[in-house]
Design a protein around this motif. Structure first.
Motif, PDB file in Angstrom:
ATOM      1  N   SER A   1       1.031  -1.346  -0.028  1.00 35.33           N
ATOM      2  CA  SER A   1       0.116   0.107   0.053  1.00 35.33           C
ATOM      3  C   SER A   1       0.793   1.178  -0.091  1.00 35.33           C
ATOM      4  CB  SER A   1      -1.014   0.074   1.426  1.00 35.33           C
ATOM      5  OG  SER A   1      -1.864  -1.161   1.105  1.00 35.33           O
ATOM      6  N   LEU A   2       1.997   1.356   0.879  1.00 28.47           N
ATOM      7  CA  LEU A   2       2.768   2.430   0.813  1.00 28.47           C
ATOM      8  C   LEU A   2       3.599   2.701  -0.405  1.00 28.47           C
ATOM      9  CD1 LEU A   2       4.191   2.077   4.361  1.00 28.47           C
ATOM     10  CD2 LEU A   2       2.670   3.828   3.667  1.00 28.47           C
ATOM     11  N   ARG A   3       3.843   1.651  -0.937  1.00 30.80           N
ATOM     12  CA  ARG A   3       4.720   1.803  -2.434  1.00 30.80           C
ATOM     13  C   ARG A   3       3.887   2.251  -3.384  1.00 30.80           C
ATOM     14  NH1 ARG A   3       9.739   0.442  -1.428  1.00 30.80           N
ATOM     15  NH2 ARG A   3      10.494  -1.306  -0.028  1.00 30.80           N
ATOM     16  N   GLY A   4       2.586   1.984  -3.029  1.00 33.27           N
ATOM     17  CA  GLY A   4       1.358   2.208  -4.053  1.00 33.27           C
ATOM     18  C   GLY A   4       0.791   3.820  -3.882  1.00 33.27           C
ATOM     19  N   GLY A   5       1.462   4.522  -2.642  1.00 36.76           N
ATOM     20  CA  GLY A   5       1.099   5.811  -2.244  1.00 36.76           C
ATOM     21  C   GLY A   5      -0.062   5.816  -1.425  1.00 36.76           C
ATOM     22  N   GLN A   6      -0.383   4.901  -0.670  1.00 40.56           N
ATOM     23  CA  GLN A   6      -1.550   4.881   0.319  1.00 40.56           C
ATOM     24  C   GLN A   6      -1.338   4.421   1.453  1.00 40.56           C
ATOM     25  OE1 GLN A   6      -4.651   2.104  -1.199  1.00 40.56           O
ATOM     26  NE2 GLN A   6      -4.484   2.612  -3.328  1.00 40.56           N
ATOM     27  N   PRO A   7      -1.493   5.708   2.565  1.00 40.77           N
ATOM     28  CA  PRO A   7      -1.247   5.457   3.732  1.00 40.77           C
ATOM     29  C   PRO A   7      -2.202   4.263   4.525  1.00 40.77           C
ATOM     30  CG  PRO A   7      -2.438   7.471   3.516  1.00 40.77           C
ATOM     31  CD  PRO A   7      -2.010   6.876   2.297  1.00 40.77           C
ATOM     32  N   ALA A   8      -2.191   4.326   5.751  1.00 41.26           N
ATOM     33  CA  ALA A   8      -2.958   3.378   6.677  1.00 41.26           C
ATOM     34  C   ALA A   8      -2.891   4.110   7.920  1.00 41.26           C
ATOM     35  CB  ALA A   8      -2.393   2.109   6.894  1.00 41.26           C
ATOM     36  N   ILE A   9      -3.755   3.463   8.984  1.00 38.69           N
ATOM     37  CA  ILE A   9      -3.891   4.128  10.255  1.00 38.69           C
ATOM     38  C   ILE A   9      -3.193   3.185  11.260  1.00 38.69           C
ATOM     39  CG2 ILE A   9      -5.696   4.822  12.049  1.00 38.69           C
ATOM     40  CD1 ILE A   9      -7.583   5.658   9.675  1.00 38.69           C
ATOM     41  N   LEU A  10      -2.504   3.708  12.162  1.00 35.31           N
ATOM     42  CA  LEU A  10      -2.212   2.926  13.037  1.00 35.31           C
ATOM     43  C   LEU A  10      -2.544   3.137  14.328  1.00 35.31           C
ATOM     44  CD1 LEU A  10       0.464   0.697  13.502  1.00 35.31           C
ATOM     45  CD2 LEU A  10       1.246   2.534  15.012  1.00 35.31           C
ATOM     46  N   VAL A  11      -3.258   2.595  15.227  1.00 33.41           N
ATOM     47  CA  VAL A  11      -3.744   2.930  16.655  1.00 33.41           C
ATOM     48  C   VAL A  11      -2.641   2.532  17.552  1.00 33.41           C
ATOM     49  CG1 VAL A  11      -5.430   2.515  18.391  1.00 33.41           C
ATOM     50  CG2 VAL A  11      -6.217   2.431  15.902  1.00 33.41           C
ATOM     51  N   TRP A  12      -2.052   3.434  18.258  1.00 37.41           N
ATOM     52  CA  TRP A  12      -0.892   3.388  19.228  1.00 37.41           C
ATOM     53  C   TRP A  12      -1.308   4.037  20.527  1.00 37.41           C
ATOM     54  CZ3 TRP A  12       4.330   6.179  18.648  1.00 37.41           C
ATOM     55  CH2 TRP A  12       5.283   5.767  19.700  1.00 37.41           C
ATOM     56  N   LYS A  13      -1.393   3.349  21.573  1.00 33.27           N
ATOM     57  CA  LYS A  13      -1.762   3.906  22.802  1.00 33.27           C
ATOM     58  C   LYS A  13      -3.216   4.484  22.715  1.00 33.27           C
ATOM     59  CE  LYS A  13       3.135   4.571  24.656  1.00 33.27           C
ATOM     60  NZ  LYS A  13       4.067   5.601  25.205  1.00 33.27           N
ATOM     61  N   GLY A  14      -4.090   3.781  21.941  1.00 32.44           N
ATOM     62  CA  GLY A  14      -5.484   4.363  22.058  1.00 32.44           C
ATOM     63  C   GLY A  14      -5.665   5.643  20.955  1.00 32.44           C
ATOM     64  N   HIS A  15      -4.716   6.087  20.129  1.00 33.12           N
ATOM     65  CA  HIS A  15      -4.591   6.971  19.511  1.00 33.12           C
ATOM     66  C   HIS A  15      -4.415   6.902  18.103  1.00 33.12           C
ATOM     67  CE1 HIS A  15      -4.253  11.470  18.337  1.00 33.12           C
ATOM     68  NE2 HIS A  15      -3.173  11.228  17.942  1.00 33.12           N
ATOM     69  N   ALA A  16      -5.227   7.329  17.070  1.00 28.86           N
ATOM     70  CA  ALA A  16      -5.187   7.043  15.881  1.00 28.86           C
ATOM     71  C   ALA A  16      -3.972   7.900  14.992  1.00 28.86           C
ATOM     72  CB  ALA A  16      -6.230   7.171  14.912  1.00 28.86           C
ATOM     73  N   TYR A  17      -3.066   7.234  14.178  1.00 31.20           N
ATOM     74  CA  TYR A  17      -1.885   8.093  13.694  1.00 31.20           C
ATOM     75  C   TYR A  17      -1.968   7.636  12.290  1.00 31.20           C
ATOM     76  CZ  TYR A  17       0.427   8.998  18.196  1.00 31.20           C
ATOM     77  OH  TYR A  17       0.880   9.364  19.334  1.00 31.20           O
ATOM     78  N   VAL A  18      -1.546   8.536  11.239  1.00 32.95           N
ATOM     79  CA  VAL A  18      -1.495   7.834   9.896  1.00 32.95           C
ATOM     80  C   VAL A  18      -0.172   7.337   9.778  1.00 32.95           C
ATOM     81  CG1 VAL A  18      -1.280   8.733   7.518  1.00 32.95           C
ATOM     82  CG2 VAL A  18      -2.986   9.790   9.057  1.00 32.95           C
ATOM     83  N   LEU A  19      -0.052   6.266   9.112  1.00 35.92           N
ATOM     84  CA  LEU A  19       1.067   5.257   9.020  1.00 35.92           C
ATOM     85  C   LEU A  19       1.573   5.680   7.686  1.00 35.92           C
ATOM     86  CD1 LEU A  19       3.111   3.126   9.810  1.00 35.92           C
ATOM     87  CD2 LEU A  19       1.533   1.488   8.934  1.00 35.92           C
ATOM     88  N   TYR A  20       2.560   6.425   7.302  1.00 38.55           N
ATOM     89  CA  TYR A  20       3.097   6.853   6.159  1.00 38.55           C
ATOM     90  C   TYR A  20       4.562   6.207   5.684  1.00 38.55           C
ATOM     91  CZ  TYR A  20       6.554  10.045   8.053  1.00 38.55           C
ATOM     92  OH  TYR A  20       7.721  10.494   8.591  1.00 38.55           O
ATOM     93  N   GLY A  21       5.104   5.495   6.579  1.00 33.16           N
ATOM     94  CA  GLY A  21       6.181   4.837   6.138  1.00 33.16           C
ATOM     95  C   GLY A  21       6.544   3.698   7.228  1.00 33.16           C
ATOM     96  N   VAL A  22       7.402   2.635   6.639  1.00 35.47           N
ATOM     97  CA  VAL A  22       7.950   1.563   7.303  1.00 35.47           C
ATOM     98  C   VAL A  22       9.452   1.530   7.332  1.00 35.47           C
ATOM     99  CG1 VAL A  22       5.812   0.554   8.013  1.00 35.47           C
ATOM    100  CG2 VAL A  22       7.253  -0.180   5.983  1.00 35.47           C
ATOM    101  N   VAL A  23      10.406   1.102   8.237  1.00 34.33           N
ATOM    102  CA  VAL A  23      11.641   0.768   8.289  1.00 34.33           C
ATOM    103  C   VAL A  23      11.911  -0.758   8.539  1.00 34.33           C
ATOM    104  CG1 VAL A  23      14.197   1.279   8.493  1.00 34.33           C
ATOM    105  CG2 VAL A  23      12.416   3.222   8.227  1.00 34.33           C
TER     106      VAL A  23
END
Length: 221
Positions: free
Chosen positions: A134-156
């Motif tokens: 998805s990221l390589r196709g230009g699409q982010p995701a949502i990651l819930v961390w400590k009960g808060h929603a973040y936009v996941l835009y990259g991984v290493v």
């Protein structure tokens, strides 16, 4: 007791990620290691939450994901649909409930019809294939961390490749955007494997968009 449970969950998650590579090492199968591979949106951008509330942070994340797929349904729409009004909630609903809110067919302002399908996982992402694609196709995701929603835009991650071509991924870092803030110094944050607790991750949330093509009844056989 709670601390023991959290440590157990963290160990299980880490073992789940490393199990394929550990098994291969035990069998003395040579693995090719690509270290520090990055999959990242070239220009990370996300909608800023209208209110600093957990439901608005999630809705801003949904708006961001859909924006990359040319679907103009903003956070106001999603808060109204999920919470029956533009209210502020201090805790996020379950990903299962939120996936049911999003999944369905929609008619957009430009008369296009689309079907949205929300996919979610609970806990830390073990299978990275879908997120990386998805990221390589230009699409982010949502990651819930400590009960808060973040936009996941990259991984290493570290990539292990077996002689048979099977690939295994070991997460190093999850690059996130906090929808609460507009300034990059507060907006860009990271979950780092060697620093943060995987048990604090509540799950991931992705959305697939598929156009609905009208049936041509006149020429249908």
């Amino acid at each position: 007791m709670q601390r023991i449970w959290r440590l157990t969950v963290a160990v299980v998650l880490i073992l789940a990620v490393l199990a394929p590579s550990l098994a291969a090492r035990k069998k003395r199968i040579p693995l090719l290691l690509n270290s520090g591979v990055t999959a990242e949106l070239p220009s990370p951008a996300a909608a800023t939450a209208v209110q600093t509330c957990e439901n608005w942070a999630w809705a801003a994340g949904v708006e961001t994901i859909l924006r990359t797929q040319n679907v103009a349904l903003d956070q106001h729409y999603w808060v109204q649909k999920s919470d029956a009004g533009e209210i502020c909630l201090e805790s996020l609903a379950s990903l299962e409930k939120l996936s049911k809110v999003v999944t369905g067919e929609y008619v957009l302002d430009d008369s296009r019809k689309v079907r949205l399908e929300a996919r979610y996982t609970v806990s830390a992402p073990v299978n990275l294939d879908s997120i990386i694609l998805s990221l390589r196709g230009g699409q982010p995701a949502i990651l819930v961390w400590k009960g808060h929603a973040y936009v996941l835009y990259g991984v290493v991650y570290d990539e292990y490749i077996s002689p048979t071509g099977n690939r295994f991924f070991d997460i190093r870092e999850l690059k996130l955007i906090d929808p609460y803030y507009a300034e990059d110094d507060r907006r860009l944050v990271s979950f780092v494997r060697d620093r943060d607790d995987p048990a604090d991750i509540g799950g991931t949330f992705e959305i697939n968009v598929a156009p609905i093509t009208p049936t041509d009844w006149l020429h249908r056989n």
